[in-house]
Design a protein around this motif. Structure first.
Motif, PDB file in Angstrom:
ATOM      1  N   ALA A   1      -3.911   3.801   4.793  1.00 36.59           N
ATOM      2  CA  ALA A   1      -4.026   4.052   3.357  1.00 36.59           C
ATOM      3  C   ALA A   1      -5.486   4.048   2.920  1.00 36.59           C
ATOM      4  O   ALA A   1      -5.884   4.836   2.051  1.00 36.59           O
ATOM      5  CB  ALA A   1      -3.228   3.015   2.570  1.00 36.59           C
ATOM      6  N   ALA A   2      -6.299   3.200   3.536  1.00 37.32           N
ATOM      7  CA  ALA A   2      -7.710   3.100   3.172  1.00 37.32           C
ATOM      8  C   ALA A   2      -8.577   4.162   3.853  1.00 37.32           C
ATOM      9  O   ALA A   2      -9.483   4.722   3.238  1.00 37.32           O
ATOM     10  CB  ALA A   2      -8.235   1.708   3.526  1.00 37.32           C
TER      11      ALA A   2
ATOM     12  N   VAL B   1       0.853  -1.184   0.000  1.00 35.06           N
ATOM     13  CA  VAL B   1       0.000   0.000   0.000  1.00 35.06           C
ATOM     14  C   VAL B   1       0.888   1.233   0.000  1.00 35.06           C
ATOM     15  O   VAL B   1       2.049   1.178   0.411  1.00 35.06           O
ATOM     16  CB  VAL B   1      -0.961   0.039   1.222  1.00 35.06           C
ATOM     17  CG1 VAL B   1      -1.927  -1.128   1.196  1.00 35.06           C
ATOM     18  CG2 VAL B   1      -0.203   0.089   2.530  1.00 35.06           C
ATOM     19  N   SER B   2       0.334   2.317  -0.462  1.00 36.29           N
ATOM     20  CA  SER B   2       1.056   3.584  -0.446  1.00 36.29           C
ATOM     21  C   SER B   2       0.318   4.548   0.462  1.00 36.29           C
ATOM     22  O   SER B   2      -0.907   4.691   0.365  1.00 36.29           O
ATOM     23  CB  SER B   2       1.136   4.149  -1.875  1.00 36.29           C
ATOM     24  OG  SER B   2       1.891   5.334  -1.865  1.00 36.29           O
ATOM     25  N   TRP B   3       1.077   5.160   1.357  1.00 32.47           N
ATOM     26  CA  TRP B   3       0.481   6.134   2.278  1.00 32.47           C
ATOM     27  C   TRP B   3       1.531   7.188   2.610  1.00 32.47           C
ATOM     28  O   TRP B   3       2.672   6.861   2.911  1.00 32.47           O
ATOM     29  CB  TRP B   3      -0.012   5.432   3.550  1.00 32.47           C
ATOM     30  CG  TRP B   3      -0.693   6.331   4.512  1.00 32.47           C
ATOM     31  CD1 TRP B   3      -1.866   6.996   4.335  1.00 32.47           C
ATOM     32  CD2 TRP B   3      -0.237   6.698   5.808  1.00 32.47           C
ATOM     33  NE1 TRP B   3      -2.169   7.745   5.434  1.00 32.47           N
ATOM     34  CE2 TRP B   3      -1.180   7.572   6.364  1.00 32.47           C
ATOM     35  CE3 TRP B   3       0.892   6.358   6.558  1.00 32.47           C
ATOM     36  CZ2 TRP B   3      -1.042   8.131   7.636  1.00 32.47           C
ATOM     37  CZ3 TRP B   3       1.025   6.909   7.819  1.00 32.47           C
ATOM     38  CH2 TRP B   3       0.065   7.782   8.345  1.00 32.47           C
ATOM     39  N   MET B   4       1.149   8.438   2.515  1.00 27.85           N
ATOM     40  CA  MET B   4       2.020   9.582   2.796  1.00 27.85           C
ATOM     41  C   MET B   4       3.344   9.477   2.026  1.00 27.85           C
ATOM     42  O   MET B   4       4.423   9.619   2.595  1.00 27.85           O
ATOM     43  CB  MET B   4       2.250   9.730   4.300  1.00 27.85           C
ATOM     44  CG  MET B   4       0.999  10.150   5.041  1.00 27.85           C
ATOM     45  SD  MET B   4       1.250  10.472   6.798  1.00 27.85           S
ATOM     46  CE  MET B   4       2.501  11.724   6.777  1.00 27.85           C
ATOM     47  N   ASP B   5       3.254   9.188   0.733  1.00 27.40           N
ATOM     48  CA  ASP B   5       4.390   9.125  -0.189  1.00 27.40           C
ATOM     49  C   ASP B   5       5.347   7.964   0.072  1.00 27.40           C
ATOM     50  O   ASP B   5       6.434   7.934  -0.478  1.00 27.40           O
ATOM     51  CB  ASP B   5       5.180  10.448  -0.196  1.00 27.40           C
ATOM     52  CG  ASP B   5       4.332  11.614  -0.644  1.00 27.40           C
ATOM     53  OD1 ASP B   5       3.460  11.420  -1.520  1.00 27.40           O
ATOM     54  OD2 ASP B   5       4.526  12.723  -0.122  1.00 27.40           O
ATOM     55  N   THR B   6       4.960   7.026   0.908  1.00 27.58           N
ATOM     56  CA  THR B   6       5.794   5.864   1.186  1.00 27.58           C
ATOM     57  C   THR B   6       5.038   4.594   0.797  1.00 27.58           C
ATOM     58  O   THR B   6       3.847   4.475   1.078  1.00 27.58           O
ATOM     59  CB  THR B   6       6.174   5.819   2.680  1.00 27.58           C
ATOM     60  OG1 THR B   6       6.975   6.962   2.985  1.00 27.58           O
ATOM     61  CG2 THR B   6       6.952   4.560   3.025  1.00 27.58           C
ATOM     62  N   ALA B   7       5.750   3.676   0.133  1.00 28.26           N
ATOM     63  CA  ALA B   7       5.165   2.373  -0.201  1.00 28.26           C
ATOM     64  C   ALA B   7       5.544   1.384   0.883  1.00 28.26           C
ATOM     65  O   ALA B   7       6.717   1.284   1.265  1.00 28.26           O
ATOM     66  CB  ALA B   7       5.675   1.899  -1.554  1.00 28.26           C
ATOM     67  N   TYR B   8       4.550   0.671   1.401  1.00 29.08           N
ATOM     68  CA  TYR B   8       4.746  -0.317   2.464  1.00 29.08           C
ATOM     69  C   TYR B   8       4.361  -1.694   1.929  1.00 29.08           C
ATOM     70  O   TYR B   8       3.247  -1.866   1.437  1.00 29.08           O
ATOM     71  CB  TYR B   8       3.861  -0.016   3.683  1.00 29.08           C
ATOM     72  CG  TYR B   8       4.157   1.303   4.333  1.00 29.08           C
ATOM     73  CD1 TYR B   8       5.116   1.400   5.326  1.00 29.08           C
ATOM     74  CD2 TYR B   8       3.467   2.465   3.961  1.00 29.08           C
ATOM     75  CE1 TYR B   8       5.383   2.618   5.940  1.00 29.08           C
ATOM     76  CE2 TYR B   8       3.731   3.676   4.563  1.00 29.08           C
ATOM     77  CZ  TYR B   8       4.688   3.745   5.553  1.00 29.08           C
ATOM     78  OH  TYR B   8       4.953   4.954   6.164  1.00 29.08           O
ATOM     79  N   THR B   9       5.273  -2.660   2.038  1.00 26.42           N
ATOM     80  CA  THR B   9       4.987  -4.037   1.660  1.00 26.42           C
ATOM     81  C   THR B   9       5.091  -4.906   2.903  1.00 26.42           C
ATOM     82  O   THR B   9       6.154  -4.965   3.531  1.00 26.42           O
ATOM     83  CB  THR B   9       5.965  -4.548   0.582  1.00 26.42           C
ATOM     84  OG1 THR B   9       5.878  -3.701  -0.568  1.00 26.42           O
ATOM     85  CG2 THR B   9       5.638  -5.981   0.183  1.00 26.42           C
ATOM     86  N   ILE B  10       3.978  -5.545   3.252  1.00 22.85           N
ATOM     87  CA  ILE B  10       3.948  -6.411   4.430  1.00 22.85           C
ATOM     88  C   ILE B  10       4.540  -7.768   4.039  1.00 22.85           C
ATOM     89  O   ILE B  10       4.040  -8.431   3.128  1.00 22.85           O
ATOM     90  CB  ILE B  10       2.506  -6.602   4.946  1.00 22.85           C
ATOM     91  CG1 ILE B  10       1.779  -5.266   5.099  1.00 22.85           C
ATOM     92  CG2 ILE B  10       2.507  -7.429   6.233  1.00 22.85           C
ATOM     93  CD1 ILE B  10       2.408  -4.268   6.024  1.00 22.85           C
ATOM     94  N   HIS B  11       5.593  -8.182   4.722  1.00 23.66           N
ATOM     95  CA  HIS B  11       6.222  -9.476   4.453  1.00 23.66           C
ATOM     96  C   HIS B  11       5.782 -10.549   5.446  1.00 23.66           C
ATOM     97  O   HIS B  11       5.584 -11.699   5.067  1.00 23.66           O
ATOM     98  CB  HIS B  11       7.750  -9.348   4.476  1.00 23.66           C
ATOM     99  CG  HIS B  11       8.280  -8.531   3.346  1.00 23.66           C
ATOM    100  ND1 HIS B  11       8.179  -8.915   2.038  1.00 23.66           N
ATOM    101  CD2 HIS B  11       8.909  -7.331   3.325  1.00 23.66           C
ATOM    102  CE1 HIS B  11       8.730  -7.991   1.248  1.00 23.66           C
ATOM    103  NE2 HIS B  11       9.180  -7.030   2.016  1.00 23.66           N
ATOM    104  N   VAL B  12       5.667 -10.186   6.714  1.00 19.71           N
ATOM    105  CA  VAL B  12       5.168 -11.092   7.750  1.00 19.71           C
ATOM    106  C   VAL B  12       4.276 -10.273   8.662  1.00 19.71           C
ATOM    107  O   VAL B  12       4.699  -9.256   9.202  1.00 19.71           O
ATOM    108  CB  VAL B  12       6.322 -11.717   8.585  1.00 19.71           C
ATOM    109  CG1 VAL B  12       5.761 -12.615   9.685  1.00 19.71           C
ATOM    110  CG2 VAL B  12       7.292 -12.479   7.702  1.00 19.71           C
ATOM    111  N   GLY B  13       3.051 -10.730   8.822  1.00 22.14           N
ATOM    112  CA  GLY B  13       2.114 -10.025   9.688  1.00 22.14           C
ATOM    113  C   GLY B  13       1.787 -10.838  10.919  1.00 22.14           C
ATOM    114  O   GLY B  13       2.259 -11.971  11.092  1.00 22.14           O
TER     115      GLY B  13
END
Length: 153
Positions: A117-118, A11-23
């Protein structure tokens, strides 16, 4: 253990892309791991995690961390430990975007970015939503750091 979660989700939020690898679903709540791609000069406001300890490993770029009033430079290939309860932030000090891997214990806070992001895609327009979400995740925002008066560690 539920392994569906948000793994691999970006997801992208506040100009940063976040990729969840382990939740938290993948780890049974023990750890959360996500990658961030942050623009040059970018970074979050000063904040406190009340529930998690955090390790950030810089993959690309040069970062400056503001940790409770001290500036700590962290170059690519290095890591920093950010204990819960301590005000902190960072900025990408290099001219190109930075990439980092964040490890949280316990896990769960990585889901904040998916929800932010949502629910709060535009600030300050959605600030009330963001603050409610942050409270639910045990995050306290403190505003911008004073980089000019911070001491270098």
């Amino acid at each position: 253990m539920n392994i569906a979660g948000g793994i691999g989700r970006t997801v992208s939020w506040m100009d940063t892309a976040y990729t969840i690898h382990v939740g938290r679903f993948e780890s049974g709540g023990i750890v959360g791991v996500f990658e961030g791609t942050v623009p040059a000069g970018g970074g979050p406001p000063v904040h406190i995690h009340h529930n998690e300890d955090e390790v950030i490993h810089v993959i690309e770029g040069d970062y400056e961390f503001w940790l409770n009033g001290a500036i700590v430079p962290v170059a690519a290939g290095r890591s920093i430990f950010l204990p819960r309860g301590v005000p902190h932030t960072f900025r990408v000090a290099s001219a190109s975007p930075g990439r980092n891997l964040t490890i949280l214990t316990p896990g769960g806070m990585e889901e904040f970015f998916i929800e932010a992001a949502a629910q709060a895609p535009r600030l300050p327009e959605h600030m009330d939503r963001l603050l409610q979400l942050a409270e639910r995740y045990g995050i306290e925002f403190r505003g911008p750091p004073d980089w000019d008066t911070a001491r270098v560690s």
